[in-house]
Design an enzyme around this catalytic site. Structure first.
Site, PDB file in Angstrom:
ATOM      1  N   HIS A   1      54.071 -66.600 -71.715  1.00 44.43           N
ATOM      2  CA  HIS A   1      54.401 -66.926 -70.331  1.00 44.43           C
ATOM      3  C   HIS A   1      55.795 -66.841 -70.087  1.00 44.43           C
ATOM      4  O   HIS A   1      56.471 -65.892 -69.348  1.00 44.43           O
ATOM      5  CB  HIS A   1      53.807 -68.094 -69.771  1.00 44.43           C
ATOM      6  CG  HIS A   1      52.271 -68.313 -70.106  1.00 44.43           C
ATOM      7  ND1 HIS A   1      51.316 -67.881 -69.615  1.00 44.43           N
ATOM      8  CD2 HIS A   1      51.860 -69.197 -70.893  1.00 44.43           C
ATOM      9  CE1 HIS A   1      50.100 -68.228 -69.905  1.00 44.43           C
ATOM     10  NE2 HIS A   1      50.335 -68.951 -70.969  1.00 44.43           N
TER      11      HIS A   1
HETATM   12  C1  BDR Z   1      52.901 -72.445 -68.520  1.00 43.53           C
HETATM   13  O1  BDR Z   1      52.404 -73.944 -68.895  1.00 43.53           O
HETATM   14  C2  BDR Z   1      53.122 -74.393 -70.112  1.00 43.53           C
HETATM   15  O2  BDR Z   1      52.200 -74.821 -70.988  1.00 43.53           O
HETATM   16  C3  BDR Z   1      53.815 -73.033 -70.568  1.00 43.53           C
HETATM   17  O3  BDR Z   1      54.965 -73.399 -71.245  1.00 43.53           O
HETATM   18  C4  BDR Z   1      54.068 -72.294 -69.411  1.00 43.53           C
HETATM   19  O4  BDR Z   1      55.178 -72.664 -68.851  1.00 43.53           O
HETATM   20  C5  BDR Z   1      51.821 -71.411 -68.655  1.00 43.53           C
HETATM   21  O5  BDR Z   1      50.827 -71.939 -67.878  1.00 43.53           O
END
Ligand code: BDR
Ligand code: CA
Length: 312
Positions: free
Chosen positions: A243
């Site tokens: 992400h």
């Molecule tokens: C987001 O949530 C976190 O677990 C990850 O780092 C990312 O920023 C994805 O949903």
């Protein structure tokens, strides 16, 4: 080329770590500070994790400022997939140094005003809950104009939530902060799950990274291997979605992304939809667009960029 002045606001976090390392390995970017926020893990873990990532990269000249330890209004929700300490157990060595003096929210306002005084702008990547960004904008709403862009990882539109049926984690963790930020007038570029689920760190891509070698290779490969969600039914292939690095990649290579401007708002009221991002895809409301929402990724180009930079 003058590198862009960048602040990363983060809750490291495995994919956060890769995002920070990508920024550090990219001459287009001048990472000026890392700000931490509670999210994937408590602030007391997120801050030393950020320090440790900078130490790993040999960039202890870049300050880490600790920010907000809890969301603005709602109860605290930590992340689920980053393992003990928020960083896959002991993959990262413990931090030697400490955070710098000062609160991240105050430092963000100061840095924004100082950029304004020089007739410059900042780029911000916000890759955790938006608490710090919202607090800074609440204290001084004018700083939204000092940001070239605010690139946010959060929300999901046509893709189901990753923490509730509707909500993505960062937006679920502090939806009131999201609402403040979306209404701030900042130039927002949003990376929702619709985009980030195309950035799958598959075993084949991890192997390409490993084979490319480099000083960071071993740790990056271990982080990414830990990150494998083992959820082919959801993602269509093995691996885990990267992400947060998409926000940094956008600043380096925006041509890898496609999207459109639209109005988006977050639900802070409905129990089942708490933290859900609602999008006006077809301009059916009178609300003017408040974000450029990215939905298409050249995944091969994205991983080629990661491999080139992280093996350098
Ligand atoms: C987001 O949530 C976190 O677990 C990850 O780092 C990312 O920023 C994805 O949903
Ligand atoms: Ca994150």
């Amino acid at each position: 080329m003058t590198p862009r002045s960048l602040v990363i606001d983060t809750d490291p976090g495995i994919d956060d770590a890769i995002a920070i390392l990508l920024a550090l390995c990219s001459p287009e970017l001048d990472l000026q500070a890392v700000h931490t926020v509670a999210g994937n893990c408590p602030l007391s873990e997120a801050t030393p994790n950020a320090v440790s990532i900078l130490e790993l990269a040999g960039r202890t000249d870049i300050p880490v400022f600790a920010g907000c330890p809890r969301p603005l209004i709602r109860d605290q929700q930590y992340g689920k997939f980053h393992g003990r300490g928020g960083m896959g157990g002991d993959v990262l060595p413990p931090a030697v140094g400490r955070a710098a003096e000062g609160h991240a929210v105050v430092r963000l306002i100061e840095r924004s005003l100082s950029a304004r005084a020089r007739d410059e702008k900042l780029s911000i990547c916000a890759i955790g809950p938006l608490t710090n960004i919202a607090a800074a904008l609440s204290l001084d709403p004018s700083i939204a104009q000092d940001w070239q862009e605010l690139v946010i990882m959060g929300g999901g539109l046509r893709v189901a939530g990753n923490r509730t049926p509707y909500a993505e984690y960062n937006f679920l963790a502090d939806p009131h902060a999201v609402r403040i930020v979306l209404n701030s007038g900042a130039e927002i570029v949003l990376m929702p799950l619709d985009l980030t689920h195309q950035a799958m760190a598959t075993p084949a891509r991890i192997e390409t990274l490993r084979a490319a070698g480099g000083r960071l290779s071993d740790i990056v490969v271990r982080l990414l291997t830990y990150w494998d969600r083992g959820d082919i039914a959801r993602f269509g292939e093995p691996g885990g979605p990267l992400h947060d690095p998409t926000t940094v990649a956008y600043l380096i290579a925006p041509e890898l992304f496609t999207g459109q401007k639209m109005y988006v708002e977050v639900d802070c009221e409905t129990p089942l939809r708490y933290g859900h991002l609602v999008a006006d895809w077809y301009g059916q409301t009178d609300n003017p667009p408040n974000a450029t929402v990215m939905t298409g990724l050249d995944a091969a180009g994205f991983f080629a960029l990661l491999t080139e930079r992280l093996s350098g």
